[in-house]
Motif scaffolding. Structure first.
Motif, PDB file in Angstrom:
ATOM      1  N   HIS A 153     -12.720  -4.852  -8.685  1.00 24.70           N
ATOM      2  CA  HIS A 153     -11.496  -5.641  -8.670  1.00 24.70           C
ATOM      3  C   HIS A 153     -11.235  -6.297 -10.031  1.00 24.70           C
ATOM      4  O   HIS A 153     -10.115  -6.274 -10.541  1.00 24.70           O
ATOM      5  N   ILE A 206      -6.135  -3.339  -6.234  1.00 32.14           N
ATOM      6  CA  ILE A 206      -6.009  -4.660  -5.614  1.00 32.14           C
ATOM      7  C   ILE A 206      -6.186  -5.762  -6.664  1.00 32.14           C
ATOM      8  O   ILE A 206      -5.470  -6.766  -6.657  1.00 32.14           O
ATOM      9  N   GLY A 207      -7.129  -5.550  -7.580  1.00 34.63           N
ATOM     10  CA  GLY A 207      -7.282  -6.489  -8.697  1.00 34.63           C
ATOM     11  C   GLY A 207      -6.008  -6.559  -9.531  1.00 34.63           C
ATOM     12  O   GLY A 207      -5.572  -7.637  -9.946  1.00 34.63           O
ATOM     13  N   ARG A 256      -3.294  -8.553  -7.795  1.00 33.24           N
ATOM     14  CA  ARG A 256      -3.515  -9.995  -7.919  1.00 33.24           C
ATOM     15  C   ARG A 256      -2.894 -10.525  -9.216  1.00 33.24           C
ATOM     16  O   ARG A 256      -2.242 -11.570  -9.222  1.00 33.24           O
ATOM     17  N   GLU A 314     -10.023  -2.322   3.135  1.00 32.17           N
ATOM     18  CA  GLU A 314      -9.442  -3.509   2.505  1.00 32.17           C
ATOM     19  C   GLU A 314      -7.976  -3.341   2.122  1.00 32.17           C
ATOM     20  O   GLU A 314      -7.191  -4.284   2.232  1.00 32.17           O
ATOM     21  N   GLY A 339      -4.069  -6.422   2.921  1.00 29.18           N
ATOM     22  CA  GLY A 339      -3.571  -7.397   1.960  1.00 29.18           C
ATOM     23  C   GLY A 339      -2.181  -7.884   2.335  1.00 29.18           C
ATOM     24  O   GLY A 339      -1.554  -7.361   3.260  1.00 29.18           O
ATOM     25  N   ALA A 340      -1.689  -8.885   1.605  1.00 26.62           N
ATOM     26  CA  ALA A 340      -0.318  -9.362   1.823  1.00 26.62           C
ATOM     27  C   ALA A 340       0.664  -8.220   1.569  1.00 26.62           C
ATOM     28  O   ALA A 340       1.711  -8.137   2.204  1.00 26.62           O
ATOM     29  N   VAL A 379     -16.532  -9.997  -2.624  1.00 22.33           N
ATOM     30  CA  VAL A 379     -15.669  -9.867  -3.807  1.00 22.33           C
ATOM     31  C   VAL A 379     -14.196  -9.793  -3.433  1.00 22.33           C
ATOM     32  O   VAL A 379     -13.333 -10.420  -4.062  1.00 22.33           O
ATOM     33  N   GLU A 380     -13.910  -9.018  -2.402  1.00 14.43           N
ATOM     34  CA  GLU A 380     -12.539  -8.826  -1.946  1.00 14.43           C
ATOM     35  C   GLU A 380     -11.761 -10.133  -1.768  1.00 14.43           C
ATOM     36  O   GLU A 380     -10.561 -10.195  -2.033  1.00 14.43           O
ATOM     37  N   PHE A 388      -9.508 -11.672  -4.673  1.00 14.17           N
ATOM     38  CA  PHE A 388      -8.419 -10.933  -5.320  1.00 14.17           C
ATOM     39  C   PHE A 388      -7.181 -10.734  -4.459  1.00 14.17           C
ATOM     40  O   PHE A 388      -6.298  -9.986  -4.829  1.00 14.17           O
ATOM     41  N   GLY A 389      -7.113 -11.373  -3.298  1.00 12.46           N
ATOM     42  CA  GLY A 389      -5.906 -11.252  -2.498  1.00 12.46           C
ATOM     43  C   GLY A 389      -4.765 -12.054  -3.101  1.00 12.46           C
ATOM     44  O   GLY A 389      -4.948 -12.799  -4.069  1.00 12.46           O
TER      45      GLY A 389
END
Lengths: 345, 345
Positions: free
Chosen positions: A223, A252-253, A256, A279, A283-284, B278-279, B282-283
Motif C-alpha cells: 500500500h 488502494i494506496g 488514499r 480488500e 473500500g469506500a 496494513v489495510e 489506507f482506506g
C-alpha cells in the motif's frame, strides 16, 4: 491396537473410500455423510497417519511452496489455494517466503530442504534462468508467475500482457486518455515488465501517450509503495485521468493519496488494480481489478508436482499452463451507479 | 569439495560468526557487510546445509505453525513474524491452516506430522482443553491466542479483555454512548468472548447500555461478515454512535455498509477495529485499531519452542506470556483533523 480406516468404515457402515474422502477433506462429500463418518472417527479415536502412508512410498508427503511475501494478500490467497489442492491429495505444504530476493530463491530452488520435501512450487521474482540451469536437486519443480524461463520445468501463469491490455482497454474504452502505470519495479529483475508491456502496447495501439513520465517505479508492492508512487506522479506535474496499478494494495494506496488531495475516483482519476483481493471489494470506492483464477493456479501447480512425481501420465516435455483471468469492473472505474462487481473481461 | 562457512569467512576476510549472521538473515548486519559476504558466497558457490546441521542433532529443523486462516491479514502478518523469528535460529516453518475447525486442530495437536517437526505453534479456535489432556505426541507445543486452556503448555497472548476495554474507553471518552460489538461468534467456542467481555465490562462500568441487541454474532471474521453484521444492527432499528469490531477486516466491511447508507465515519458512527493490519491505514477513512505486538508474539513463540527443545534454561512449569498491545488512533474515531496514526493505548 491402532484404529484403521477399515474399522471406521465398518463402524459407520460406509465404504473405506468414503471414510478416506472425509479424512482427506475432499469437497464432494455431503455434510450428512461427513457428520456420520466424523462421529465414528470420534467414537473410535481414529487418527489418520498420513506420514506413515507417504513413508511407505518413500515420500515425505510434503510439498514446499516458496512465495515472495505473505503480507501480500494475493500470495496469502494463493497459498490457501495450494494448501487446499494439496490436502485433496493427502499432501501438506511447507510454506517459505523468499522476500523476492534472488539469493533466497536460489537457495530454495537448489533444494536445501530436499530431505523433507517431495516437490517444490516456486513463485520467483529475481531468479535468473542460469540459476536453474545447473539445478542439482531432482525433486520436481513447478514455477508460478510472471517470469518466462524457457527451462525444462512446468510453469503456470496467466497471460500478463493480455491481462494488462484488457485493463488498459477498459480505461480507454471509458474515454480516459492519459493512463499512468504504478509499480514498475526498480532493480534488474522485472516481473512487472510484462504488465508494463501490456500497458504500453495497448496505449500505443490507441495512439495515446505511454511515455516514461507516466510510469512510477517502486521498490516494493505494498500500500505504502502505491501511495508514494501516486504522490510522485502528481507532484511531477502530470495529471493522468486514470491509473493502472501493478496490484490491488498499490491501487488502494494510490486511492488514499487521491482522496487526501481531493481528487475523486473515478470522476477525476479512474483506478484499476490487479489480483482481485478481498480488500478491494470493501473500500469506500470498490476497486476494479484483474482477477487471476487463483484456485486454478493452486490446483494446477499441485497436480503438476504430483504428475512429475510419477503418476499415471507419461510426460517428459515441460508444460506451459495458462490459468484464466478476467476483469472485474467496480466503482473505481465505472462509478457507483453502474452495476459493479460482476463484470467480465 | 563442499564449500564451508569457514571458506566463505576466509574469502570475505570476516569472522565465521558474521557469515553465519548473513546466511541466517539476522537483522543486525549492515548492508555493506551483507553485500561483502554475499559476494564471497556467490564467488565460492556456498550453500548452507541447514538440514544436515539439524539432522546431526537428531532434529528436522522444522517448526509447524498451525493457524486458523491465511486469508486473514492478521494471521499472514503473524506467520511472517514467526518465519522471521524461526529463521534467526536456522529453523524453517511448516505452515498449516486449520480453518479454525476443532477436528483439524485436534489432528494437528496430536502430532500427525510428528515425524517431520521439532515443535508446534498452534493458534486454536475451537479446540477444547480435553482435546489436549491426553496428547500422545511429545514434541513441544506452544499455544497462541485468546483461549486460556490452563494446561501444561506455554501460552502466548495479549490481554484481550484489557485491550477491548481500552478500545471501548477510547470511544466513550470521545462521548459515544451506544457502542455496538460486531463479531461475536456463533457456535460453541468463543475466542471472541474475551473481547465481548471487555466491551461489556467497560460499558457497564460507564453506566452505558451493553445489551444483546448491540452485539452481532457472525459465522466468520471476514470483510463480508462485518458488512452483514453492520447491516443487521442497522436494520434492527438500533442506531449506535460507535462500533467496536472483532477485527479490522470486519470493521472495514462495516464501514463500507455505513458509507453505502450515507452515514459518516466518525461523525455519525465511530469505528474501532482490532489487529492493526496494513489495510486499515489506507482506506478513505483510516481505521483506529488495537495493535497487538505481532513481532513479539512470533519471537516469543519460537523462543518458547526452542527453550522446550532443550536450550540452556531449566524450565518445567508452563509459562503464560503476555505480549503487549496498544491502541492506534486514526480517522475512524478521531477524524481527519487530528494527528492520526501515532496514538498510544
Amino acid at each position: 491396537m491402532r484404529v484403521s480406516l477399515k474399522d471406521v468404515a465398518a463402524h459407520a457402515g460406509v465404504s473405506i473410500k468414503t471414510v478416506s474422502n472425509v479424512v482427506n477433506n475432499y469437497q464432494h462429500v455431503t455434510p450428512a455423510m461427513r457428520e456420520r463418518v466424523q462421529r465414528s472417527i470420534d467414537a473410535l479415536g481414529y487418527q489418520p497417519n498420513l506420514a506413515a502412508r507417504h513413508l511407505r512410498k518413500g515420500r515425505t508427503g510434503i510439498i514446499a511452496l516458496a512465495l515472495p511475501e505473505l503480507g501480500n494478500p494475493y500470495f496469502a490467497e494463493l497459498a490457501a489455494a495450494v494448501i487446499d489442492a494439496a490436502a485433496a491429495h493427502d499432501y501438506i505444504v511447507l510454506l517459505d517466503h523468499t522476500g523476492g530476493r534472488r539469493e533466497q530463491e536460489i537457495l530454495v530452488s537448489q533444494g536445501f530442504r530436499a530431505r523433507v520435501i517431495d516437490g517444490l512450487i516456486l513463485s520467483p521474482i529475481e531468479l535468473e534462468p542460469e540459476d536453474l540451469s545447473d539445478r542439482a536437486e531432482k525433486v520436481p519443480l513447478v514455477l508460478l508467475g510472471e517470469r518466462d524461463y524457457d527451462l525444462p520445468y512446468d510453469h503456470i501463469a496467466i497471460d500478463n500482457v493480455a491481462a494488462a491490455r484488457t485493463a488498459v482497454r477498459h480505461l480507454t474504452g471509458l474515454g480516459r486518455r492519459e493512463v499512468a502505470f504504478i509499480g514498475a519495479r526498480r532493480g534488474r529483475s522485472e516481473p512487472a515488465q510484462l504488465r508494463v508491456r501490456g500497458w504500453r502496447e495497448e496505449l500505443t495501439a490507441a495512439g495515446l501517450p505511454a511515455d516514461d513520465g507516466l510510469v512510477a517505479a517502486t521498490d516494493g508492492w505494498g500500500h505504502a509503495d502505491g501511495a508514494a508512487a501516486m504522490t510522485r506522479i502528481l507532484d511531477s506535474g502530470r495529471r493522468p485521468d486514470a491509473v493502472f496499478a501493478y496490484n490491488d494494495p498499490m491501487a488502494i494506496g494510490a486511492m488514499r493519496v487521491l482522496h487526501e488531495r481531493g481528487l475523486r475516483v473515478p470522476e477525476d482519476i479512474a483506478v484499476v488494480g490487479f489480483d482481485d483481493v478481498v480488500e478491494g471489494r470493501f473500500g469506500a470506492v470498490t476497486l476494479t481489478s484483474v482477477s487471476p483464477d487463483k484456485e486454478a493456479i493452486g490446483r494446477l501447480a499441485v497436480e503438476s508436482v504430483l504428475t512429475r512425481l510419477g503418476g499415471n501420465e507419461v510426460l517428459t516435455e515441460p508444460r506451459r499452463v495458462r490459468a484464466d483471468h478476467r476483469l472485474v469492473e467496480r466503482e473505481s472505474t465505472v462509478g457507483r451507479a453502474a452495476p459493479g462487481g460482476t463484470g467480465q473481461g
